[in-house]
Design a protein around this motif. Sequence first.
Motif, PDB file in Angstrom:
ATOM      1  N   LEU A  47     -25.510  12.449   1.292  1.00 21.36           N
ATOM      2  CA  LEU A  47     -24.497  11.809   0.452  1.00 21.36           C
ATOM      3  C   LEU A  47     -24.113  12.723  -0.712  1.00 21.36           C
ATOM      4  O   LEU A  47     -22.924  12.899  -1.009  1.00 21.36           O
ATOM      5  CB  LEU A  47     -24.992  10.464  -0.079  1.00 21.36           C
ATOM      6  N   ALA A  48     -25.107  13.335  -1.333  1.00 19.95           N
ATOM      7  CA  ALA A  48     -24.810  14.260  -2.434  1.00 19.95           C
ATOM      8  C   ALA A  48     -23.976  15.429  -1.923  1.00 19.95           C
ATOM      9  O   ALA A  48     -22.998  15.839  -2.563  1.00 19.95           O
ATOM     10  CB  ALA A  48     -26.105  14.756  -3.064  1.00 19.95           C
TER      11      ALA A  48
ATOM     12  N   LEU B 202     -27.372   8.318  -7.468  1.00 21.90           N
ATOM     13  CA  LEU B 202     -26.737   8.433  -6.154  1.00 21.90           C
ATOM     14  C   LEU B 202     -26.070   7.113  -5.752  1.00 21.90           C
ATOM     15  O   LEU B 202     -24.977   7.105  -5.179  1.00 21.90           O
ATOM     16  CB  LEU B 202     -27.766   8.832  -5.102  1.00 21.90           C
TER      17      LEU B 202
ATOM     18  N   ILE C 166     -20.328  14.336  -1.481  1.00 26.27           N
ATOM     19  CA  ILE C 166     -19.587  14.144  -2.737  1.00 26.27           C
ATOM     20  C   ILE C 166     -19.294  15.495  -3.393  1.00 26.27           C
ATOM     21  O   ILE C 166     -18.180  15.745  -3.865  1.00 26.27           O
ATOM     22  CB  ILE C 166     -20.370  13.214  -3.696  1.00 26.27           C
TER      23      ILE C 166
ATOM     24  N   GLN D 255     -32.751   9.592  -9.800  1.00 28.83           N
ATOM     25  CA  GLN D 255     -31.968  10.063  -8.646  1.00 28.83           C
ATOM     26  C   GLN D 255     -31.396   8.879  -7.863  1.00 28.83           C
ATOM     27  O   GLN D 255     -30.227   8.887  -7.470  1.00 28.83           O
ATOM     28  CB  GLN D 255     -32.863  10.907  -7.745  1.00 28.83           C
TER      29      GLN D 255
ATOM     30  N   ASP E 103     -30.077  10.680   1.156  1.00 29.84           N
ATOM     31  CA  ASP E 103     -29.670  10.984  -0.223  1.00 29.84           C
ATOM     32  C   ASP E 103     -29.042  12.376  -0.303  1.00 29.84           C
ATOM     33  O   ASP E 103     -28.029  12.582  -0.977  1.00 29.84           O
ATOM     34  CB  ASP E 103     -30.888  10.927  -1.162  1.00 29.84           C
TER      35      ASP E 103
ATOM     36  N   ARG F 262     -17.436   6.204  -5.381  1.00 27.59           N
ATOM     37  CA  ARG F 262     -16.654   6.821  -4.301  1.00 27.59           C
ATOM     38  C   ARG F 262     -16.010   5.751  -3.432  1.00 27.59           C
ATOM     39  O   ARG F 262     -14.878   5.902  -2.963  1.00 27.59           O
ATOM     40  CB  ARG F 262     -17.582   7.722  -3.470  1.00 27.59           C
TER      41      ARG F 262
ATOM     42  N   LEU G 208     -18.569  12.169  -8.662  1.00 23.60           N
ATOM     43  CA  LEU G 208     -19.197  13.475  -8.882  1.00 23.60           C
ATOM     44  C   LEU G 208     -19.874  13.524 -10.252  1.00 23.60           C
ATOM     45  O   LEU G 208     -20.984  14.037 -10.395  1.00 23.60           O
ATOM     46  CB  LEU G 208     -18.146  14.580  -8.746  1.00 23.60           C
TER      47      LEU G 208
ATOM     48  N   ILE H  18     -23.341  11.766 -10.273  1.00 20.49           N
ATOM     49  CA  ILE H  18     -24.510  12.422  -9.671  1.00 20.49           C
ATOM     50  C   ILE H  18     -24.772  13.807 -10.258  1.00 20.49           C
ATOM     51  O   ILE H  18     -25.859  14.355 -10.079  1.00 20.49           O
ATOM     52  CB  ILE H  18     -24.391  12.514  -8.129  1.00 20.49           C
TER      53      ILE H  18
ATOM     54  N   MET I  53     -28.024  14.545 -12.323  1.00 17.44           N
ATOM     55  CA  MET I  53     -29.254  14.514 -11.528  1.00 17.44           C
ATOM     56  C   MET I  53     -29.357  15.725 -10.593  1.00 17.44           C
ATOM     57  O   MET I  53     -30.455  16.193 -10.279  1.00 17.44           O
ATOM     58  CB  MET I  53     -29.274  13.183 -10.774  1.00 17.44           C
ATOM     59  N   LEU I  54     -28.208  16.282 -10.197  1.00 18.04           N
ATOM     60  CA  LEU I  54     -28.239  17.471  -9.343  1.00 18.04           C
ATOM     61  C   LEU I  54     -28.596  18.717 -10.146  1.00 18.04           C
ATOM     62  O   LEU I  54     -29.250  19.622  -9.650  1.00 18.04           O
ATOM     63  CB  LEU I  54     -26.886  17.668  -8.673  1.00 18.04           C
TER      64      LEU I  54
END
Lengths: 419, 276
Positions: free
Chosen positions: B147-148, A358, B151, A354, B144, A365, A374, A377, A380-381
């Motif tokens: 920020l996610a 990030l 985005i 993670q 964290d 970005r 995008l 990440i 991991m999301l």
Amino acid sequence: MRLVAGATVIVLTLSSVTTADDRAVLRLRGWIDAVDTHAAGQTDAALGVVTAWTYEDLELMRPYVEALFGLPAAQRSARAVRRRSLGSNDTAAIAVLTRSLLGRGDVVVFMKRAVILHTDAALVGGMPLVVTPPSVLKSDPRQQQRNVDVRSHDGQVSHFELQNLHWEYAMDVLEALPAKPAPDPFIGQWYRAIGAHFAHGGQFADALRHFQRARRVAGQDAGVLYGEACLQETLGAPPVQDYVRVTVLPNGLLIRGIESPQSHFRRAESLLRQALAADPALIEASLRLGRVLTRLEKYDEALSHLRTAMTGSDDRATVYYAHLFAGDANHALGRLDEARRQYEQAIGIYPDSQAARLALGSVLRAIGDRPAALSAIDPMLRTPARGPDDDPWWEYYAGDGAKVGRLLAELRAPFMSAR
Amino acid sequence: MKIIIAALAALAALQPTFSTRVDGVRVDVLVTDSSRRPLRGLAPADFLIRDNGIAQEVEVVSFGEISLNVGLAFDLSDSVAGARLEQLKAASQALTAELQPGDQSSLVTFNEVVSLPCPLSSNRSCVREALNAARPEGETSLVDGVLAGMIVGESDVGRSLLMVFSDGLDTASFLSAGRVLDLGRRSDVVVYPIASKGARPDFIEELASLTGGRLHEVDQRSDLSATFRAILEEFRYRYLVTYQPTGVARDGWHTLDVQVKRPGARVKARPGYQGR
């Protein structure tokens, strides 16, 4: 994960009467037997002897144990106060026991066994005691000092508890071990193992007292210096700093031992430099120094130490951290492409990380590539990391904590059976 | 804040001329009257925008017409368990009930782990189902998670709002607060944090200010549903103002000064943007 649990130490002075009596000398004899018969790591009858002691018992018996080993009281005001509680009869009885121990010829082993007994008592015994938050009392040198710690979970105060005095017993006895021609290696071994235990549990109050006393007897031990540096780095980090900033304790209590981030990072820097001077092969110290120097905005030197960690370690997590932190240092220097490269290397080691994903998303970005951010990440999301096996970041502030099992096993190994 | 490279599809439907323009800047602006009610009916000529001190020609102004991307970033750590979670569920339901056709929503949740149970979509039930299944536990990776959320919430289509709910401190993030503030300078997402009184990290208010949003502080007695609805209402009735920057360098930090030429008008907009 327990990053922030007990955060601080609040030193209070509470009223407590300590009087010596004949039963204390009898209890001291029982304590000697318990030291001799305890098998390290076992919840045996010997351990039961000391874990059955109440907090008041522990306070009462401490000067007896200190006197048994002849610990000097002249320059230690708290110890001098305790020592004054002993009557002349007590002193004479203790002297007899001391002579008996010395006559056995294994007093150093006995002392180490005593350390192990109280270590095990602290780890498995009934202490510490949860207390209601006390009111601040005016300091009175005649009164016994008690430390009250505040524990927290997820950034919120959980409860108050008395300091675990078994740790103090162990450290008292360690002070009595021979310091010349060189400190007994057991001292450094113990301080490192128990420092790791405190780091593992986020027991910062215990850890502060621990390393304060370590300086007196193991101040040149690379492992101990490294352990304290990890603590200082953690105390300077946002979780602890934010906690101290917003937490209001009841009854006028104040959190002590926490200073500005820069103060803690500078102290960590100094300790890590000392650790590396004592043991240049301590790669973890290079890694941490790189991280701390980044926090102190000394980026170029930070990168040098991080490169040492990358090339000098075959530990997967250490190399991962080194790339992760090198990404941060490069990002701070505005070298976004290099930061990106470092984060990508970190992801190469821990694909589900993670932290690295990030960080990569953030730098992409900043470069202006929103779809790539995008994409960085997104994995991991959708399949979040679930623990340190996926992302060691969650264990970073535990320092040596991940090694606590091995360190304790090594510490106990020579004392696994009764004398 | 970002430079517009591509056309805004939804906006293009309303403002066909916009689709032909590139390198525009858009600024989300809240304009209220002296009673804090949204001031309606403003036209480009009512706005005065200075970019690094240089007056700009405002080209397009829209009000309440553009669909919304409502991002939610919720703390589901241990401290949220119990009554707070129930309030959060109710408030989220109240919020999604207010969404209009064309609006989208997303949900990022975080304890020490950040996850995305609901990507940006028009699915109204996803947030409710995700929160019903939630079991708060663990530490808090607020930075964290934010920020996610930012985005994920960015989109070329519509206006993007991020509502961040956390009732405590950050205890586990890797990223520094500076990183998310840096993103706040570059992103079009307007951040409205909802945080517990007293127990919040400093960066959260700065992030709200940087993005043109507003911090809401709540306690156990606060009506979270009313707070959520009020934020959505306020955000919906903001102006989206666009201009082609002239007389200023493209790169670097641009300080923005937004004024409205109406007596008593109160203006809230981001203080600037990072150009690139």
